[in-house]
Design an enzyme around this catalytic site. Structure first.
Site, PDB file in Angstrom:
ATOM      1  N   ALA A  49      13.507  29.532   7.309  1.00 65.46           N
ATOM      2  CA  ALA A  49      13.679  28.642   8.461  1.00 65.46           C
ATOM      3  C   ALA A  49      14.919  27.755   8.266  1.00 65.46           C
ATOM      4  O   ALA A  49      15.708  27.562   9.195  1.00 65.46           O
ATOM      5  CB  ALA A  49      12.429  27.777   8.641  1.00 65.46           C
ATOM      6  N   ARG A 109      11.777  41.334  -1.054  1.00 62.36           N
ATOM      7  CA  ARG A 109      11.233  41.797   0.228  1.00 62.36           C
ATOM      8  C   ARG A 109      12.311  41.929   1.303  1.00 62.36           C
ATOM      9  O   ARG A 109      12.212  42.768   2.183  1.00 62.36           O
ATOM     10  CB  ARG A 109      10.189  40.789   0.751  1.00 62.36           C
ATOM     11  CG  ARG A 109       8.948  40.645  -0.075  1.00 62.36           C
ATOM     12  CD  ARG A 109       8.037  39.566   0.538  1.00 62.36           C
ATOM     13  NE  ARG A 109       8.584  38.205   0.429  1.00 62.36           N
ATOM     14  CZ  ARG A 109       8.433  37.425  -0.628  1.00 62.36           C
ATOM     15  NH1 ARG A 109       7.740  37.852  -1.661  1.00 62.36           N
ATOM     16  NH2 ARG A 109       8.959  36.213  -0.665  1.00 62.36           N
ATOM     17  N   ARG A 163      15.779  16.764  -7.768  1.00 62.79           N
ATOM     18  CA  ARG A 163      16.154  15.501  -7.102  1.00 62.79           C
ATOM     19  C   ARG A 163      16.068  14.271  -7.993  1.00 62.79           C
ATOM     20  O   ARG A 163      16.883  13.357  -7.870  1.00 62.79           O
ATOM     21  CB  ARG A 163      15.255  15.269  -5.881  1.00 62.79           C
ATOM     22  CG  ARG A 163      15.615  16.131  -4.718  1.00 62.79           C
ATOM     23  CD  ARG A 163      14.736  15.790  -3.536  1.00 62.79           C
ATOM     24  NE  ARG A 163      14.866  16.830  -2.526  1.00 62.79           N
ATOM     25  CZ  ARG A 163      13.863  17.266  -1.771  1.00 62.79           C
ATOM     26  NH1 ARG A 163      12.661  16.738  -1.892  1.00 62.79           N
ATOM     27  NH2 ARG A 163      14.075  18.215  -0.893  1.00 62.79           N
ATOM     28  N   CYS A 221      13.486  16.008   3.860  1.00 62.89           N
ATOM     29  CA  CYS A 221      13.852  15.767   5.269  1.00 62.89           C
ATOM     30  C   CYS A 221      13.342  14.428   5.789  1.00 62.89           C
ATOM     31  O   CYS A 221      14.059  13.709   6.500  1.00 62.89           O
ATOM     32  CB  CYS A 221      13.344  16.897   6.156  1.00 62.89           C
ATOM     33  SG  CYS A 221      11.715  17.505   5.731  1.00 62.89           S
ATOM     34  N   GLN A 223       4.960  14.718  11.004  1.00 64.51           N
ATOM     35  CA  GLN A 223       5.895  15.762  10.582  1.00 64.51           C
ATOM     36  C   GLN A 223       5.587  17.134  11.181  1.00 64.51           C
ATOM     37  O   GLN A 223       4.447  17.594  11.182  1.00 64.51           O
ATOM     38  CB  GLN A 223       5.920  15.838   9.048  1.00 64.51           C
ATOM     39  CG  GLN A 223       6.463  14.561   8.438  1.00 64.51           C
ATOM     40  CD  GLN A 223       6.580  14.595   6.920  1.00 64.51           C
ATOM     41  OE1 GLN A 223       6.191  13.645   6.264  1.00 64.51           O
ATOM     42  NE2 GLN A 223       7.119  15.669   6.360  1.00 64.51           N
ATOM     43  N   GLY A 269       8.587  22.143   8.677  1.00 64.63           N
ATOM     44  CA  GLY A 269       8.865  21.603   7.341  1.00 64.63           C
ATOM     45  C   GLY A 269       8.101  22.345   6.254  1.00 64.63           C
ATOM     46  O   GLY A 269       8.501  22.347   5.092  1.00 64.63           O
ATOM     47  N   LYS A 326       7.590  11.353  -2.727  1.00 65.32           N
ATOM     48  CA  LYS A 326       9.024  11.647  -2.561  1.00 65.32           C
ATOM     49  C   LYS A 326       9.699  10.595  -1.697  1.00 65.32           C
ATOM     50  O   LYS A 326      10.809  10.138  -2.004  1.00 65.32           O
ATOM     51  CB  LYS A 326       9.204  12.999  -1.853  1.00 65.32           C
ATOM     52  CG  LYS A 326       8.934  14.221  -2.678  1.00 65.32           C
ATOM     53  CD  LYS A 326       9.171  15.435  -1.773  1.00 65.32           C
ATOM     54  CE  LYS A 326       8.554  16.680  -2.324  1.00 65.32           C
ATOM     55  NZ  LYS A 326       8.620  17.791  -1.358  1.00 65.32           N
ATOM     56  N   HIS A 368      10.666  15.789  12.962  1.00 64.63           N
ATOM     57  CA  HIS A 368       9.757  14.814  12.364  1.00 64.63           C
ATOM     58  C   HIS A 368       9.906  13.472  13.099  1.00 64.63           C
ATOM     59  O   HIS A 368      11.023  13.031  13.386  1.00 64.63           O
ATOM     60  CB  HIS A 368      10.104  14.562  10.888  1.00 64.63           C
ATOM     61  CG  HIS A 368       9.815  15.711   9.975  1.00 64.63           C
ATOM     62  ND1 HIS A 368       9.089  16.820  10.341  1.00 64.63           N
ATOM     63  CD2 HIS A 368      10.140  15.898   8.660  1.00 64.63           C
ATOM     64  CE1 HIS A 368       8.987  17.639   9.300  1.00 64.63           C
ATOM     65  NE2 HIS A 368       9.626  17.118   8.273  1.00 64.63           N
TER      66      HIS A 368
HETATM   67  P1  A2P Z   1      12.135  36.128   1.881  1.00 68.32           P
HETATM   68  O1  A2P Z   1      12.363  36.027   3.358  1.00 68.32           O
HETATM   69  O2  A2P Z   1      12.686  37.375   1.304  1.00 68.32           O
HETATM   70  O3  A2P Z   1      10.718  35.853   1.477  1.00 68.32           O
HETATM   71  P2  A2P Z   1      10.838  29.432   4.278  1.00 68.32           P
HETATM   72  O4  A2P Z   1      11.127  28.074   3.727  1.00 68.32           O
HETATM   73  O5  A2P Z   1      11.121  29.531   5.741  1.00 68.32           O
HETATM   74  O6  A2P Z   1       9.478  29.898   3.932  1.00 68.32           O
HETATM   75  O7  A2P Z   1      11.883  30.434   3.550  1.00 68.32           O
HETATM   76  C1  A2P Z   1      11.884  30.628   2.179  1.00 68.32           C
HETATM   77  C2  A2P Z   1      13.138  31.387   1.766  1.00 68.32           C
HETATM   78  O8  A2P Z   1      13.104  31.557   0.345  1.00 68.32           O
HETATM   79  C3  A2P Z   1      13.222  32.798   2.343  1.00 68.32           C
HETATM   80  O9  A2P Z   1      14.571  33.119   2.574  1.00 68.32           O
HETATM   81  C4  A2P Z   1      12.644  33.625   1.220  1.00 68.32           C
HETATM   82  O10 A2P Z   1      13.052  34.982   1.221  1.00 68.32           O
HETATM   83  C5  A2P Z   1      13.243  32.927   0.027  1.00 68.32           C
HETATM   84  N1  A2P Z   1      12.539  33.288  -1.208  1.00 68.32           N
HETATM   85  C6  A2P Z   1      11.209  33.232  -1.447  1.00 68.32           C
HETATM   86  N2  A2P Z   1      10.922  33.675  -2.699  1.00 68.32           N
HETATM   87  C7  A2P Z   1      12.101  34.011  -3.269  1.00 68.32           C
HETATM   88  C8  A2P Z   1      12.487  34.545  -4.535  1.00 68.32           C
HETATM   89  N3  A2P Z   1      11.601  34.796  -5.485  1.00 68.32           N
HETATM   90  N4  A2P Z   1      13.802  34.780  -4.763  1.00 68.32           N
HETATM   91  C9  A2P Z   1      14.709  34.517  -3.803  1.00 68.32           C
HETATM   92  N5  A2P Z   1      14.412  34.016  -2.590  1.00 68.32           N
HETATM   93  C10 A2P Z   1      13.129  33.768  -2.314  1.00 68.32           C
HETATM   94  C1  11C Z   2       7.662  18.983   4.947  1.00 66.86           C
HETATM   95  N1  11C Z   2       9.258  17.419   4.023  1.00 66.86           N
HETATM   96  O1  11C Z   2       7.913  18.599   6.096  1.00 66.86           O
HETATM   97  C2  11C Z   2       8.582  18.661   3.801  1.00 66.86           C
HETATM   98  C3  11C Z   2       9.507  19.835   3.646  1.00 66.86           C
HETATM   99  O2  11C Z   2      10.893  18.448  -0.596  1.00 66.86           O
HETATM  100  O3  11C Z   2      12.313  19.626   0.503  1.00 66.86           O
HETATM  101  C4  11C Z   2      10.588  19.658   2.623  1.00 66.86           C
HETATM  102  C5  11C Z   2      10.088  19.672   1.220  1.00 66.86           C
HETATM  103  C6  11C Z   2      11.172  19.222   0.313  1.00 66.86           C
HETATM  104  O4  11C Z   2       6.687  19.663   4.636  1.00 66.86           O
END
Ligand code: A2P
Ligand code: 11C
Length: 351
Positions: free
Chosen positions: A13, A39, A99, A128, A155, A159, A219, A252
């Site tokens: 996202a 994936r 952070r 955020c 929120q 997020g 946080k 948010h």
């Molecule tokens: P993927 O789409 O292949 O699962 P969101 O915050 O919207 O859930 O997105 C998480 C992002 O982090 C996606 O792009 C996801 O890829 C990526 N991601 C999740 N697990 C891994 C991993 N083990 N290595 C690299 N990227 C990852």
């Molecule tokens: C939420 N603020 O809305 C969180 C998302 O530490 O970057 C972001 C989590 C983070 O759930």
């Protein structure tokens, strides 16, 4: 000079917005790499008119990369960003992984970008909900000082990531179909129990700490102090928070109650300061029913502020209502703004 930029979590996202913010930025891009989990390897995405094939992120992915914009979750950042730095890439990280690390600047451009000079390869983007609150309070802090902040958040589900967002939309459909609402992710995949968010409110974002606060609340408290005081003298300000997930897709909302040091502050002057601060938009005409709303903030880079008013019972205390697009202002835009600051200051190199 032109830069090779990798986006880690490009399919997520925030990732999709990192791509569009990078396209619209002033950063001279030589080439891009889109990285995600196994994936997504082979999936095709666009950067401007160019087709880019998503690759599985591995330590070797960062060979010859200058700049990494990362938003693939804290575990992935912890594993891969040190590997990227080892290979000479400067990383701007959206996750909470680094952070609070004292070697990692926690940056909101417009507030504390001068701290970028101290970076050692990793720069953190704040949470955020912290970004929009601190952005709105910063001009007030500069002019009148701040004693205390009490914030309640509303929120949006985005997020919590794309899968949680999909889950809530599915629940809305289940409600329309008179079916039982199914919950497997929210409030957080990291905890045992799950509840529907559609047509509901969940006073839990992230897991609980031993003191009864959630990690999201933790946080907001600790990141705010680090940003404003750079870890020095953080007892100068009192911060407390209650974070609530609401069935909103993007944006948010935050009810921010604060007390200032200089008791001569008045609401009209606070409104004026907000109006004059780049990146803040005052939407505050109660008689015309003008106030910030998530649907209006969605898709925008600014932070919207309204309902600014004095607490008539408590001198020096005020309320305001702050709304921003959590995926842009709270994540992708702030990350790309940090990267632009690094480029402008010639800091895209690991010391
Ligand atoms: P993927 O789409 O292949 O699962 P969101 O915050 O919207 O859930 O997105 C998480 C992002 O982090 C996606 O792009 C996801 O890829 C990526 N991601 C999740 N697990 C891994 C991993 N083990 N290595 C690299 N990227 C990852
Ligand atoms: C939420 N603020 O809305 C969180 C998302 O530490 O970057 C972001 C989590 C983070 O759930």
């Amino acid at each position: 000079k032109k830069y090779v930029v990798a986006i880690l979590g490009a399919t997520g996202a925030v990732g999709s917005r990192l791509i569009s913010e990078l396209e619209q930025s002033s950063i001279p891009v030589k080439d891009v790499k889109f990285l995600a989990s196994k994936r997504s390897a082979g999936k095709k995405l666009k950067f401007n008119d160019q087709e880019v094939i998503v690759e599985e992120a591995t330590p070797e992915s960062f060979e010859n990369v200058d700049l990494v914009l990362s938003s693939a979750g804290g575990t992935v950042s912890k594993q891969l960003l040190p590997e990227a730095v080892k290979r000479g890439a400067v990383c701007v990280d959206n996750t909470s992984a680094f952070r609070m690390d004292e070697n990692v600047p926690l940056i909101i451009p417009g507030v504390n970008e001068q701290q970028l000079i101290q970076h050692k390869g990793i720069i953190a983007n704040p949470n955020c909900s912290t970004i929009q609150m601190v952005a709105a309070l910063f001009p007030i802090y500069q002019r009148w000082g701040l004693e205390q902040i009490i914030v309640s958040t509303y929120q949006a589900v985005s997020g919590a990531g794309q899968s949680a967002w999909n889950e809530m939309l599915q629940q809305a459909q289940e409600r329309l179909d008179n079916e039982e609402l199914v919950a497997n992710i929210l409030p957080t995949a990291a905890d045992k129990k799950h509840y529907p968010l559609a047509f509901n409110l969940l006073p839990q974002i992230d897991v609980f700490e031993d003191d009864g606060y959630t990690h999201e609340e933790w946080k907001m408290i600790h990141e705010t102090k680090k940003i404003l005081f750079n870890d020095q003298d953080s007892s100068r300000i009192k911060v407390t928070a209650t974070c609530v997930r609401v069935p909103v897709e993007i944006g948010h909302g935050e009810a921010v109650y604060f007390t200032v040091e200089d008791k001569s502050a008045v609401a009209s002057e606070i409104q004026l300061e907000i109006e004059q601060t780049p990146g803040l938009v005052l939407q505050d005409k109660p008689q015309e029913q003008i106030y910030p709303q998530p649907l209006l903030a969605s898709g925008k880079r600014d932070t919207f502020v309204g309902r600014v008013r004095a607490d008539n019972e408590n001198p020096g205390a005020f309320h305001m209502w702050v709304v921003a697009d959590n995926l842009l202002r709270g994540a992708a835009s702030n990350t790309v703004d940090i990267a632009e600051c690094l480029v402008k200051r010639d800091l895209v190199r690991v010391p």
